[in-house]
Scaffold this motif. Structure first.
Motif, PDB file in Angstrom:
ATOM      1  N   THR A  40      31.626  26.183  35.448  1.00 27.23           N
ATOM      2  CA  THR A  40      31.754  26.725  36.665  1.00 27.23           C
ATOM      3  C   THR A  40      33.173  27.138  37.022  1.00 27.23           C
ATOM      4  O   THR A  40      33.190  28.122  37.987  1.00 27.23           O
ATOM      5  CB  THR A  40      31.918  25.162  37.753  1.00 27.23           C
ATOM      6  OG1 THR A  40      30.394  24.638  37.378  1.00 27.23           O
ATOM      7  CG2 THR A  40      31.631  25.588  39.260  1.00 27.23           C
ATOM      8  N   ILE A  41      34.123  26.971  36.548  1.00 22.69           N
ATOM      9  CA  ILE A  41      35.297  27.397  36.694  1.00 22.69           C
ATOM     10  C   ILE A  41      35.411  28.823  36.012  1.00 22.69           C
ATOM     11  O   ILE A  41      35.821  29.852  36.550  1.00 22.69           O
ATOM     12  CB  ILE A  41      36.458  26.652  35.915  1.00 22.69           C
ATOM     13  CG1 ILE A  41      36.625  25.404  36.411  1.00 22.69           C
ATOM     14  CG2 ILE A  41      37.878  27.252  35.855  1.00 22.69           C
ATOM     15  CD1 ILE A  41      37.555  24.164  35.669  1.00 22.69           C
ATOM     16  N   GLY A  42      34.828  28.979  34.860  1.00 26.92           N
ATOM     17  CA  GLY A  42      34.435  30.386  34.173  1.00 26.92           C
ATOM     18  C   GLY A  42      33.693  31.392  35.438  1.00 26.92           C
ATOM     19  O   GLY A  42      33.932  32.589  35.235  1.00 26.92           O
ATOM     20  N   ALA A  43      32.848  30.818  35.879  1.00 23.26           N
ATOM     21  CA  ALA A  43      32.095  31.228  36.905  1.00 23.26           C
ATOM     22  C   ALA A  43      32.792  32.170  38.191  1.00 23.26           C
ATOM     23  O   ALA A  43      32.416  33.061  38.770  1.00 23.26           O
ATOM     24  CB  ALA A  43      30.994  30.755  37.404  1.00 23.26           C
ATOM     25  N   VAL A  44      33.968  31.577  38.285  1.00 23.73           N
ATOM     26  CA  VAL A  44      34.930  32.005  39.465  1.00 23.73           C
ATOM     27  C   VAL A  44      35.452  33.424  39.065  1.00 23.73           C
ATOM     28  O   VAL A  44      35.514  34.288  39.938  1.00 23.73           O
ATOM     29  CB  VAL A  44      35.728  31.025  39.864  1.00 23.73           C
ATOM     30  CG1 VAL A  44      36.807  31.579  40.872  1.00 23.73           C
ATOM     31  CG2 VAL A  44      35.408  29.827  40.405  1.00 23.73           C
ATOM     32  N   PHE A  45      35.882  33.600  37.842  1.00 24.81           N
ATOM     33  CA  PHE A  45      36.491  34.871  37.706  1.00 24.81           C
ATOM     34  C   PHE A  45      35.667  36.138  37.790  1.00 24.81           C
ATOM     35  O   PHE A  45      36.371  37.135  38.081  1.00 24.81           O
ATOM     36  CB  PHE A  45      37.056  34.664  36.059  1.00 24.81           C
ATOM     37  CG  PHE A  45      38.042  33.736  35.975  1.00 24.81           C
ATOM     38  CD1 PHE A  45      39.520  33.799  36.402  1.00 24.81           C
ATOM     39  CD2 PHE A  45      37.902  32.633  35.099  1.00 24.81           C
ATOM     40  CE1 PHE A  45      40.523  32.584  36.377  1.00 24.81           C
ATOM     41  CE2 PHE A  45      38.752  31.645  35.050  1.00 24.81           C
ATOM     42  CZ  PHE A  45      39.837  31.680  35.644  1.00 24.81           C
ATOM     43  N   PRO A  46      34.492  36.113  37.534  1.00 23.69           N
ATOM     44  CA  PRO A  46      33.696  37.524  37.808  1.00 23.69           C
ATOM     45  C   PRO A  46      33.624  37.705  39.309  1.00 23.69           C
ATOM     46  O   PRO A  46      33.358  38.959  39.625  1.00 23.69           O
ATOM     47  CB  PRO A  46      32.226  37.329  37.096  1.00 23.69           C
ATOM     48  CG  PRO A  46      32.603  36.211  36.224  1.00 23.69           C
ATOM     49  CD  PRO A  46      33.656  35.405  36.814  1.00 23.69           C
ATOM     50  N   MET A  47      33.785  36.809  40.081  1.00 28.88           N
ATOM     51  CA  MET A  47      33.783  36.944  41.581  1.00 28.88           C
ATOM     52  C   MET A  47      34.946  37.599  41.986  1.00 28.88           C
ATOM     53  O   MET A  47      34.567  38.500  43.101  1.00 28.88           O
ATOM     54  CB  MET A  47      33.707  35.460  42.221  1.00 28.88           C
ATOM     55  CG  MET A  47      32.522  34.811  41.766  1.00 28.88           C
ATOM     56  SD  MET A  47      30.914  35.935  42.412  1.00 28.88           S
ATOM     57  CE  MET A  47      30.143  34.772  43.633  1.00 28.88           C
ATOM     58  N   ILE A  48      36.008  37.788  41.492  1.00 31.75           N
ATOM     59  CA  ILE A  48      37.074  38.429  42.098  1.00 31.75           C
ATOM     60  C   ILE A  48      36.807  40.193  42.057  1.00 31.75           C
ATOM     61  O   ILE A  48      37.012  40.713  42.983  1.00 31.75           O
ATOM     62  CB  ILE A  48      38.561  38.014  41.206  1.00 31.75           C
ATOM     63  CG1 ILE A  48      38.656  36.839  41.743  1.00 31.75           C
ATOM     64  CG2 ILE A  48      39.711  39.055  41.714  1.00 31.75           C
ATOM     65  CD1 ILE A  48      39.898  36.049  40.777  1.00 31.75           C
ATOM     66  N   PRO A  49      36.609  40.654  40.465  1.00 26.14           N
ATOM     67  CA  PRO A  49      36.126  41.995  40.757  1.00 26.14           C
ATOM     68  C   PRO A  49      34.961  42.538  41.584  1.00 26.14           C
ATOM     69  O   PRO A  49      34.621  43.311  42.292  1.00 26.14           O
ATOM     70  CB  PRO A  49      35.910  42.459  39.428  1.00 26.14           C
ATOM     71  CG  PRO A  49      35.866  41.224  38.339  1.00 26.14           C
ATOM     72  CD  PRO A  49      36.474  39.923  39.169  1.00 26.14           C
ATOM     73  N   ALA A  50      34.050  41.361  41.754  1.00 25.40           N
ATOM     74  CA  ALA A  50      32.809  41.786  42.605  1.00 25.40           C
ATOM     75  C   ALA A  50      32.967  41.765  43.848  1.00 25.40           C
ATOM     76  O   ALA A  50      32.730  42.725  44.546  1.00 25.40           O
ATOM     77  CB  ALA A  50      31.907  40.423  42.335  1.00 25.40           C
ATOM     78  N   ALA A  51      34.131  41.007  44.357  1.00 25.76           N
ATOM     79  CA  ALA A  51      34.448  40.961  45.727  1.00 25.76           C
ATOM     80  C   ALA A  51      35.273  42.428  46.093  1.00 25.76           C
ATOM     81  O   ALA A  51      34.973  43.149  47.098  1.00 25.76           O
ATOM     82  CB  ALA A  51      35.511  39.946  46.296  1.00 25.76           C
ATOM     83  N   THR A  52      35.845  42.971  44.920  1.00 24.80           N
ATOM     84  CA  THR A  52      36.641  44.323  45.158  1.00 24.80           C
ATOM     85  C   THR A  52      35.582  45.299  44.865  1.00 24.80           C
ATOM     86  O   THR A  52      35.997  46.488  46.077  1.00 24.80           O
ATOM     87  CB  THR A  52      37.626  44.596  43.924  1.00 24.80           C
ATOM     88  OG1 THR A  52      38.770  43.347  43.841  1.00 24.80           O
ATOM     89  CG2 THR A  52      38.198  45.708  43.833  1.00 24.80           C
ATOM     90  N   PHE A  53      34.586  45.172  44.305  1.00 23.15           N
ATOM     91  CA  PHE A  53      33.468  46.323  44.197  1.00 23.15           C
ATOM     92  C   PHE A  53      32.716  46.294  45.651  1.00 23.15           C
ATOM     93  O   PHE A  53      32.463  47.427  46.028  1.00 23.15           O
ATOM     94  CB  PHE A  53      32.816  46.057  43.165  1.00 23.15           C
ATOM     95  CG  PHE A  53      33.273  46.395  41.667  1.00 23.15           C
ATOM     96  CD1 PHE A  53      33.913  47.662  41.628  1.00 23.15           C
ATOM     97  CD2 PHE A  53      33.323  45.580  40.872  1.00 23.15           C
ATOM     98  CE1 PHE A  53      34.447  48.166  40.416  1.00 23.15           C
ATOM     99  CE2 PHE A  53      33.760  45.872  39.504  1.00 23.15           C
ATOM    100  CZ  PHE A  53      34.451  47.213  39.398  1.00 23.15           C
ATOM    101  N   LEU A  54      32.531  45.109  46.183  1.00 20.99           N
ATOM    102  CA  LEU A  54      31.857  44.958  47.506  1.00 20.99           C
ATOM    103  C   LEU A  54      32.701  45.626  48.531  1.00 20.99           C
ATOM    104  O   LEU A  54      31.878  46.411  49.239  1.00 20.99           O
ATOM    105  CB  LEU A  54      31.638  43.497  47.924  1.00 20.99           C
ATOM    106  CG  LEU A  54      30.526  43.211  48.766  1.00 20.99           C
ATOM    107  CD1 LEU A  54      29.224  44.035  48.700  1.00 20.99           C
ATOM    108  CD2 LEU A  54      30.445  41.630  49.302  1.00 20.99           C
ATOM    109  N   VAL A  55      33.878  45.472  48.607  1.00 15.33           N
ATOM    110  CA  VAL A  55      34.887  45.974  49.684  1.00 15.33           C
ATOM    111  C   VAL A  55      34.613  47.610  49.544  1.00 15.33           C
ATOM    112  O   VAL A  55      34.543  48.264  50.554  1.00 15.33           O
ATOM    113  CB  VAL A  55      36.262  45.672  49.537  1.00 15.33           C
ATOM    114  CG1 VAL A  55      37.395  46.454  50.414  1.00 15.33           C
ATOM    115  CG2 VAL A  55      36.332  44.372  50.053  1.00 15.33           C
TER     116      VAL A  55
END
Length: 185
Positions: A46-61
């Motif tokens: 679950t902790i490892g699952a957080v890390f891909p969310m940071i670039p995903a948020a950038t791409f979404l913006v």
């Protein structure tokens, strides 16, 4: 495809959607794998699952910003290309001026300034022009921007612009174009 050319915006949007999707798949895959491996929601995966969310948020913006500035339709671009023959042009730009996204579908650089077209009807013309002029001046590009929201008026203005008189003037305009592209998404 090079920034500032027709079709760059769509290609960039598709690429950002793909990368955002990959990041989301990696994140949800890690959560799912951790749940299958341990039988609990709280695990190291679950902790490892957080890390891909940071670039995903950038791409979404970036995706949201790109959707506000979709490129010209092919027929309109063909009209623009026919009218602006021999001039220094750029397409599919998104500038951030005074905390405002300014999508520019097409522009022509000329010796006395820049004529630009935006399809966004929400932008107030003179205020947005002032913001874009301020941005360009702050980065060392001294050219007065004339922003059009009416496509026919823009084409009429582009038709009245003379191509650069000499090769030196053209090279100077190409240099300004490259400097402008640096500040575009």
């Amino acid at each position: 495809m090079e920034k500032g050319t027709y079709g760059y915006g769509k290609k960039k949007l598709l690429r950002q959607c793909l990368f955002c999707g990959i990041c989301l798949v990696l994140s949800f895959g890690a959560v799912f794998a951790g749940y299958l491996a341990t039988g609990k929601r709280t695990n190291i995966w679950t902790i490892g699952a957080v890390f891909p969310m940071i670039p995903a948020a950038t791409f979404l913006v970036n995706i949201i910003a790109r959707c506000k500035g979709m490129p010209l339709k092919k027929t309109k671009y063909d009209q623009f290309a026919a009218v602006s023959g021999g001039q220094v042009t750029a397409c599919d730009l998104i500038l951030t001026a005074n905390q405002r996204l300014v999508p520019i579908q097409a522009l022509v650089l000329h010796e006395t300034g820049i004529a630009a077209y935006t399809a966004s009807k929400k932008l107030e013309g003179k205020e947005t022009e002032r913001d874009v002029n301020g941005l360009l001046k702050s980065v060392g590009i001294y050219a007065k921007v004339q922003l059009f929201t009416d496509y026919e008026a823009f084409l009429k203005r582009v038709g009245g612009i003379k191509p650069p008189a000499s090769e030196e003037a053209r090279e100077e305009l190409l240099k300004k174009r490259e400097e402008l592209l640096v500040y575009s998404m």
